[in-house]
Design an enzyme around this catalytic site. Structure first.
Site, short mmCIF file in Angstrom:
data_model
loop_
_atom_site.label_atom_id
_atom_site.label_comp_id
_atom_site.label_asym_id
_atom_site.label_seq_id
_atom_site.Cartn_x
_atom_site.Cartn_y
_atom_site.Cartn_z
N CYS A 91 -0.96 19.00 15.59
CA CYS A 91 -0.98 19.46 14.20
C CYS A 91 -1.81 20.74 14.15
O CYS A 91 -2.30 21.20 15.18
CB CYS A 91 -1.51 18.39 13.27
SG CYS A 91 -3.26 18.08 13.44
O1 NMN Z 1 -5.33 14.42 15.20
P1 NMN Z 1 -6.23 15.31 14.42
O2 NMN Z 1 -6.50 16.60 15.10
O3 NMN Z 1 -7.47 14.61 13.96
O4 NMN Z 1 -5.45 15.71 13.08
C1 NMN Z 1 -4.88 14.71 12.29
C2 NMN Z 1 -5.29 14.88 10.85
O5 NMN Z 1 -4.79 16.12 10.35
C3 NMN Z 1 -4.67 13.82 9.94
O6 NMN Z 1 -5.51 12.72 9.80
C4 NMN Z 1 -4.52 14.54 8.62
O7 NMN Z 1 -5.72 14.50 7.91
C5 NMN Z 1 -4.32 15.94 9.02
N1 NMN Z 1 -2.90 16.32 8.90
C6 NMN Z 1 -2.37 16.48 7.66
C7 NMN Z 1 -1.05 16.81 7.53
C8 NMN Z 1 -0.46 16.98 6.16
O8 NMN Z 1 -0.98 16.58 5.18
N2 NMN Z 1 0.65 17.60 6.09
C9 NMN Z 1 -0.26 16.99 8.64
C10 NMN Z 1 -0.83 16.82 9.89
C11 NMN Z 1 -2.16 16.49 10.00
#
Ligand code: NMN
Length: 276
Positions: A175
């Site tokens: 992400c």
């Molecule tokens: O695996 P990490 O690097 O911790 O990133 C994951 C976090 O990133 C998720 O828990 C979320 O908070 C955030 N995220 C949000 C979205 C979204 O709202 N579109 C997408 C991908 C990751």
């Protein structure tokens, strides 16, 4: 519903459109959407859009473009300058909403130019269980998550992808690199590039799932607990290389990798707010 019913549900929803655009990242979920769309509507009626930006790695972008092409569709490449948005630049808790807002808005612009009937993405049921403000932006912009609509969980996606012979998808979920920085701190291009170098180096050592969480010039490395020993065995080399990139302190997180770790600092109230 069994996997065949779920697959048939996606196919019948696809048949409601003549021409579609697929938001394509090269990960398993959007690869499955692209495959089902191509098999149902034909390559000439499906286009894949791959977005490039400073918040994602060039390697992922190149892989996605390459994979889209091998699936026989036209791949539209687009660049999104996320850091022009203040919420994103200052890594506000709402930044996830704004990233997806800009992303789906761009997809809608392309959809208009290409005269397609629908914009599809690869969201699945598991994506609803996390802190994902981006889902709201998807709904506002009218993109359709066929796999979610047909009740696909990750295990369903893996099963069907295997049955359909999909192999080349990017196996590690990724992400935006903003997830490595504390909320309410400025994302600079220098800090982002340093982080990308550090993670690329760790991946080159065999740590496929890795996060370098950044606090000023301290790097806190998260790898799965099962790989922490292996990481520590290479402490000297890793410490030297990350310092070379500009970090002052290089540390290992003894809790191991946990997706969403930076969200631990957020209250539910902040998580649910849409304005900072
Ligand atoms: O695996 P990490 O690097 O911790 O990133 C994951 C976090 O990133 C998720 O828990 C979320 O908070 C955030 N995220 C949000 C979205 C979204 O709202 N579109 C997408 C991908 C990751």
């Amino acid at each position: 519903m069994n996997i065949l019913d779920k697959q048939n549900q996606v196919i019948s929803m696809l048949k409601e459109s003549k021409k579609v655009l697929v938001a394509f990242s090269g990960g398993i979920d959007s690869t499955l959407v692209l495959k089902l769309a191509v098999d149902t509507l034909g390559t000439q009626n499906v286009k894949a859009v791959v977005a490039n930006s400073v918040l994602f790695t060039q390697v992922e972008f190149d892989q996605a473009v390459g994979l889209g092409k091998t699936m026989g569709v036209e791949v539209i490449q687009t660049e999104i300058d996320y850091l022009t948005n203040e919420s994103i630049k200052y890594n506000k808790p709402t930044s996830w909403y704004w990233m997806k807002k800009l992303f789906y808005q761009r997809l809608n612009e392309i959809a208009k130019e290409e005269q397609v009937d629908a914009v599809l993405d690869g969201m699945i049921m598991d994506d609803q269980q996390d802190f994902r403000p981006g889902l709201r932006a998807r709904d506002e912009e009218g993109a359709i998550s066929l796999l979610q609509a047909a009740d696909f969980y990750k295990s369903d996606v893996r099963n069907l992808a295997t049955q359909l012979g999909l192999k080349n998808w990017n196996k590690v979920a990724s992400c935006s690199v903003s997830s490595r920085f504390p909320y309410n701190t400025e994302l600079t291009v220098v800090a982002i590039e340093r982080l990308k170098q550090a993670e690329a180096f760790l991946r080159s050592l065999g740590f496929a799932t890795v996060r370098v969480r950044v606090q000023d010039l301290t790097a806190r490395i998260e790898v799965p607990l099962t790989q922490v020993n292996e990481l520590i065995q290479q402490a000297g080399q890793i410490n030297a290389q990350l310092k070379e990139y500009g970090y002052q302190f290089v540390t290992v997180d003894l809790q191991g990798f946990k997706s969403g770790r930076m969200n631990d600092q957020l209250s539910n109230e902040v998580k649910n707010a849409l304005v900072d």
